[in-house]
Design a protein around this motif. Sequence first.
Motif, PDB file in Angstrom:
ATOM      1  N   LEU A 120      18.883 -54.104  29.201  1.00 29.84           N
ATOM      2  CA  LEU A 120      18.986 -55.433  28.583  1.00 29.84           C
ATOM      3  C   LEU A 120      20.361 -56.060  28.817  1.00 29.84           C
ATOM      4  O   LEU A 120      21.377 -55.365  28.844  1.00 29.84           O
ATOM      5  CB  LEU A 120      18.708 -55.351  27.082  1.00 29.84           C
ATOM      6  CG  LEU A 120      17.318 -54.833  26.698  1.00 29.84           C
ATOM      7  CD1 LEU A 120      17.207 -54.669  25.190  1.00 29.84           C
ATOM      8  CD2 LEU A 120      16.226 -55.765  27.216  1.00 29.84           C
ATOM      9  N   CYS A 121      20.349 -57.388  28.987  1.00 30.07           N
ATOM     10  CA  CYS A 121      21.569 -58.182  29.099  1.00 30.07           C
ATOM     11  C   CYS A 121      21.497 -59.289  28.053  1.00 30.07           C
ATOM     12  O   CYS A 121      20.419 -59.598  27.534  1.00 30.07           O
ATOM     13  CB  CYS A 121      21.656 -58.841  30.465  1.00 30.07           C
ATOM     14  SG  CYS A 121      22.292 -57.759  31.711  1.00 30.07           S
ATOM     15  N   TYR A 122      22.634 -59.899  27.798  1.00 31.69           N
ATOM     16  CA  TYR A 122      22.704 -60.884  26.721  1.00 31.69           C
ATOM     17  C   TYR A 122      23.506 -62.090  27.181  1.00 31.69           C
ATOM     18  O   TYR A 122      24.603 -61.936  27.733  1.00 31.69           O
ATOM     19  CB  TYR A 122      23.366 -60.250  25.493  1.00 31.69           C
ATOM     20  CG  TYR A 122      22.663 -58.984  25.085  1.00 31.69           C
ATOM     21  CD1 TYR A 122      21.572 -59.018  24.225  1.00 31.69           C
ATOM     22  CD2 TYR A 122      23.048 -57.742  25.609  1.00 31.69           C
ATOM     23  CE1 TYR A 122      20.889 -57.860  23.888  1.00 31.69           C
ATOM     24  CE2 TYR A 122      22.373 -56.577  25.279  1.00 31.69           C
ATOM     25  CZ  TYR A 122      21.297 -56.637  24.419  1.00 31.69           C
ATOM     26  OH  TYR A 122      20.606 -55.488  24.091  1.00 31.69           O
ATOM     27  N   MET A 123      22.968 -63.265  26.954  1.00 34.02           N
ATOM     28  CA  MET A 123      23.718 -64.487  27.217  1.00 34.02           C
ATOM     29  C   MET A 123      24.069 -65.107  25.869  1.00 34.02           C
ATOM     30  O   MET A 123      23.202 -65.272  25.008  1.00 34.02           O
ATOM     31  CB  MET A 123      22.898 -65.450  28.072  1.00 34.02           C
ATOM     32  CG  MET A 123      23.701 -66.635  28.525  1.00 34.02           C
ATOM     33  SD  MET A 123      22.796 -67.618  29.758  1.00 34.02           S
ATOM     34  CE  MET A 123      23.379 -66.885  31.273  1.00 34.02           C
ATOM     35  N   LEU A 124      25.344 -65.431  25.718  1.00 36.26           N
ATOM     36  CA  LEU A 124      25.855 -65.907  24.426  1.00 36.26           C
ATOM     37  C   LEU A 124      26.052 -67.409  24.504  1.00 36.26           C
ATOM     38  O   LEU A 124      26.789 -67.904  25.367  1.00 36.26           O
ATOM     39  CB  LEU A 124      27.193 -65.232  24.120  1.00 36.26           C
ATOM     40  CG  LEU A 124      27.249 -63.725  24.382  1.00 36.26           C
ATOM     41  CD1 LEU A 124      28.608 -63.157  23.977  1.00 36.26           C
ATOM     42  CD2 LEU A 124      26.124 -63.012  23.660  1.00 36.26           C
ATOM     43  N   ARG A 136      24.607 -52.818  22.261  1.00 38.15           N
ATOM     44  CA  ARG A 136      24.984 -51.872  23.318  1.00 38.15           C
ATOM     45  C   ARG A 136      24.965 -50.431  22.813  1.00 38.15           C
ATOM     46  O   ARG A 136      24.616 -49.504  23.551  1.00 38.15           O
ATOM     47  CB  ARG A 136      26.389 -52.244  23.805  1.00 38.15           C
ATOM     48  CG  ARG A 136      26.903 -51.479  24.988  1.00 38.15           C
ATOM     49  CD  ARG A 136      28.329 -51.901  25.340  1.00 38.15           C
ATOM     50  NE  ARG A 136      29.327 -51.340  24.435  1.00 38.15           N
ATOM     51  CZ  ARG A 136      29.877 -50.134  24.554  1.00 38.15           C
ATOM     52  NH1 ARG A 136      29.531 -49.358  25.568  1.00 38.15           N
ATOM     53  NH2 ARG A 136      30.760 -49.700  23.686  1.00 38.15           N
ATOM     54  N   ARG A 175      17.912 -53.221  36.785  1.00 39.00           N
ATOM     55  CA  ARG A 175      18.070 -51.972  36.020  1.00 39.00           C
ATOM     56  C   ARG A 175      16.729 -51.409  35.572  1.00 39.00           C
ATOM     57  O   ARG A 175      16.614 -50.234  35.269  1.00 39.00           O
ATOM     58  CB  ARG A 175      18.996 -52.237  34.827  1.00 39.00           C
ATOM     59  CG  ARG A 175      20.409 -52.543  35.316  1.00 39.00           C
ATOM     60  CD  ARG A 175      21.368 -52.954  34.218  1.00 39.00           C
ATOM     61  NE  ARG A 175      22.662 -53.277  34.812  1.00 39.00           N
ATOM     62  CZ  ARG A 175      23.629 -53.961  34.209  1.00 39.00           C
ATOM     63  NH1 ARG A 175      23.449 -54.400  32.977  1.00 39.00           N
ATOM     64  NH2 ARG A 175      24.770 -54.201  34.819  1.00 39.00           N
ATOM     65  N   LEU A 183      30.480 -53.303  27.770  1.00 41.01           N
ATOM     66  CA  LEU A 183      30.101 -54.618  27.259  1.00 41.01           C
ATOM     67  C   LEU A 183      30.110 -55.655  28.390  1.00 41.01           C
ATOM     68  O   LEU A 183      29.200 -56.486  28.506  1.00 41.01           O
ATOM     69  CB  LEU A 183      31.080 -55.009  26.141  1.00 41.01           C
ATOM     70  CG  LEU A 183      30.708 -56.189  25.255  1.00 41.01           C
ATOM     71  CD1 LEU A 183      29.333 -56.018  24.636  1.00 41.01           C
ATOM     72  CD2 LEU A 183      31.760 -56.386  24.152  1.00 41.01           C
ATOM     73  N   GLU A 185      29.353 -55.359  31.327  1.00 39.93           N
ATOM     74  CA  GLU A 185      28.229 -55.181  32.255  1.00 39.93           C
ATOM     75  C   GLU A 185      26.924 -55.731  31.680  1.00 39.93           C
ATOM     76  O   GLU A 185      25.908 -55.751  32.372  1.00 39.93           O
ATOM     77  CB  GLU A 185      28.028 -53.689  32.551  1.00 39.93           C
ATOM     78  CG  GLU A 185      29.189 -53.019  33.245  1.00 39.93           C
ATOM     79  CD  GLU A 185      29.187 -53.313  34.728  1.00 39.93           C
ATOM     80  OE1 GLU A 185      28.106 -53.452  35.308  1.00 39.93           O
ATOM     81  OE2 GLU A 185      30.295 -53.439  35.297  1.00 39.93           O
ATOM     82  N   ILE A 186      26.931 -56.090  30.419  1.00 36.48           N
ATOM     83  CA  ILE A 186      25.670 -56.532  29.810  1.00 36.48           C
ATOM     84  C   ILE A 186      25.762 -57.950  29.233  1.00 36.48           C
ATOM     85  O   ILE A 186      24.792 -58.446  28.662  1.00 36.48           O
ATOM     86  CB  ILE A 186      25.169 -55.545  28.723  1.00 36.48           C
ATOM     87  CG1 ILE A 186      26.183 -55.416  27.568  1.00 36.48           C
ATOM     88  CG2 ILE A 186      24.868 -54.181  29.323  1.00 36.48           C
ATOM     89  CD1 ILE A 186      25.613 -54.703  26.350  1.00 36.48           C
ATOM     90  N   VAL A 187      26.926 -58.573  29.362  1.00 37.41           N
ATOM     91  CA  VAL A 187      27.073 -59.934  28.857  1.00 37.41           C
ATOM     92  C   VAL A 187      27.122 -60.914  30.023  1.00 37.41           C
ATOM     93  O   VAL A 187      27.892 -60.722  30.967  1.00 37.41           O
ATOM     94  CB  VAL A 187      28.349 -60.073  27.985  1.00 37.41           C
ATOM     95  CG1 VAL A 187      28.606 -61.529  27.635  1.00 37.41           C
ATOM     96  CG2 VAL A 187      28.204 -59.234  26.726  1.00 37.41           C
ATOM     97  N   LEU A 188      26.279 -61.931  29.955  1.00 38.08           N
ATOM     98  CA  LEU A 188      26.266 -62.972  30.989  1.00 38.08           C
ATOM     99  C   LEU A 188      26.890 -64.234  30.415  1.00 38.08           C
ATOM    100  O   LEU A 188      26.663 -64.585  29.255  1.00 38.08           O
ATOM    101  CB  LEU A 188      24.830 -63.307  31.381  1.00 38.08           C
ATOM    102  CG  LEU A 188      23.993 -62.181  31.960  1.00 38.08           C
ATOM    103  CD1 LEU A 188      22.598 -62.723  32.292  1.00 38.08           C
ATOM    104  CD2 LEU A 188      24.651 -61.618  33.189  1.00 38.08           C
ATOM    105  N   VAL A 241      26.871 -58.132  20.083  1.00 34.22           N
ATOM    106  CA  VAL A 241      26.244 -57.539  21.265  1.00 34.22           C
ATOM    107  C   VAL A 241      26.759 -56.117  21.480  1.00 34.22           C
ATOM    108  O   VAL A 241      26.031 -55.250  21.970  1.00 34.22           O
ATOM    109  CB  VAL A 241      26.471 -58.426  22.510  1.00 34.22           C
ATOM    110  CG1 VAL A 241      26.057 -57.699  23.780  1.00 34.22           C
ATOM    111  CG2 VAL A 241      25.677 -59.717  22.373  1.00 34.22           C
ATOM    112  N   ASP A 242      27.978 -55.863  21.059  1.00 39.45           N
ATOM    113  CA  ASP A 242      28.472 -54.484  21.175  1.00 39.45           C
ATOM    114  C   ASP A 242      27.638 -53.539  20.305  1.00 39.45           C
ATOM    115  O   ASP A 242      27.427 -52.381  20.666  1.00 39.45           O
ATOM    116  CB  ASP A 242      29.953 -54.418  20.789  1.00 39.45           C
ATOM    117  CG  ASP A 242      30.591 -53.145  21.338  1.00 39.45           C
ATOM    118  OD1 ASP A 242      30.360 -52.818  22.516  1.00 39.45           O
ATOM    119  OD2 ASP A 242      31.289 -52.453  20.573  1.00 39.45           O
TER     120      ASP A 242
END
Lengths: 196, 196
Positions: free
Chosen positions: B45-49, B34, B93, A187, A189-192, B30-31
Motif C-alpha cells: 500500500l501507498c498513501y497520497m496526502l 506503515r 509491489r 515512510l 517509500e510509501i508516501v506519494l 501514515v507511519d
Amino acid sequence: MIQDIIRKTRTVRKFQGEIKISQEILLDLVDLARLGGSARNRQPLCYMLITASEQCEEIFPLLGWAGYLSDWPGPEAGERPVAYILCLLDTKRCEEPENEVYIDLGIASQNILLGAAERGIFGCRIGAFSKDAIGRSLDLENRYKPLLVLALGYPAEEVVLEEMEHDGDIRYWRDGDGVHHVPKRRLSEIVLVPGS
Amino acid sequence: MIQDIIRKTRTVRKFQGEIKISQEILLDLVDLARLGGSARNRQPLCYMLITASEQCEEIFPLLGWAGYLSDWPGPEAGERPVAYILCLLDTKRCEEPENEVYIDLGIASQNILLGAAERGIFGCRIGAFSKDAIGRSLDLENRYKPLLVLALGYPAEEVVLEEMEHDGDIRYWRDGDGVHHVPKRRLSEIVLVPGS
C-alpha cells in the motif's frame, strides 16, 4: 500513546505453551473487534473462540506457518498457540466475502491484536488453512465461511523491525539467536506527493 | 486503555471546515499504517496526502457519502473534510488487489484512524468513488490503483453507538438534533460456541 501499542503489536509464531488464555479474555478481545467500523454497517463477521487443549491440538495441523521460513514447519509442541479466534463470515448477514468484508476483517483483527498486545498476548493472522477441514473439525454450519484464523498466546520469541532498503527484500528472517527480523518499507517509500 | 480509543474511533462525516490538518500530522498517521502487519510482509500500500484546499475541493464531489442517509448528499460547505489520505495499491509491489490486500487496508486504515482519534481528528472510510476520476484529478501513474479514501477533519457532529436487537436493522440514522446513531450487533450475536 497509540503509537507504542501499534509498534508493539507484532506477529508472533512461538508461544509459551504452558500459559493458557481464558474465554473471558477472548470475549473481551472480540468485543474490541465488535467496536470496529464496518462497511455499510453490515457487521457480517462472527468469531469462534477456541481454548480447549484438545481443540487447539486438532486445529494446529490444519494451519500453514511462516511462508518465508522454508526450513521451519511451525512451532514445536510446547510452543504452539494456546487459543484461537476463528473469524467467519456469516453469509446470512452478507452473502459473499466481498472486498469490504476483508477490510472489515483487517479492522477487526487489528483491534483484537492491539487489545491482546496490551495484555502481553500476541498472535499471528493465518489465512493459509483448509477451510473445509477447519469447518469439519469444528462442526461449522454451512452458513459460516472461515476467513482467517488468529493464533494466540504469550510470546516465546523476540520480533524486531528492520528498515528495508529501497524496494528491497520483503522476506522476514530468523537470526542465529532465534530473533525474528521483519523488514519494513520506509515512510518515504510509501508516501506519494500529489502531482509528482 | 486501547478499548477507550477503539470505542472513541467512530466514523464522522461532518467536520469543522476552518481547522486544517498539517502534512506533518498526516505523515505521523501514515507511519502508524506503515507499522501495521501485512500479509506475506509485502506492504503493497501507498498513501497520497492531500491537504491543499483546492485539491480537497476537487476531490470532494467525486466521493459518495453515507448510503443510508438518502436525503443527505454529504457535508455542506464549511463542514467538509479538510484533508484526505488516498490509499493506493502499488501494483509493482503486488499486481492484483487480492483479499489479503484488503485485509492490509483494514489494518492500515484502522491504525490511521486510531492515531487520528487520539489527536481529536476523525474520519470516514470511503470506498464509493470513481477510481478513474480520482486518478485523473491527482495525475496518478497507472502503477497506482486507488482503493480507499480516508476523509479527515475535526468533528462537527456527535456519533453514538446503539445496541442492535437480534439481527435487527443495520442502518444508521440521524435524530432531530443531528446526532448520528450507529446500531451495533451485541457480543452474543457475533460469538459462536464450538460444537453448538
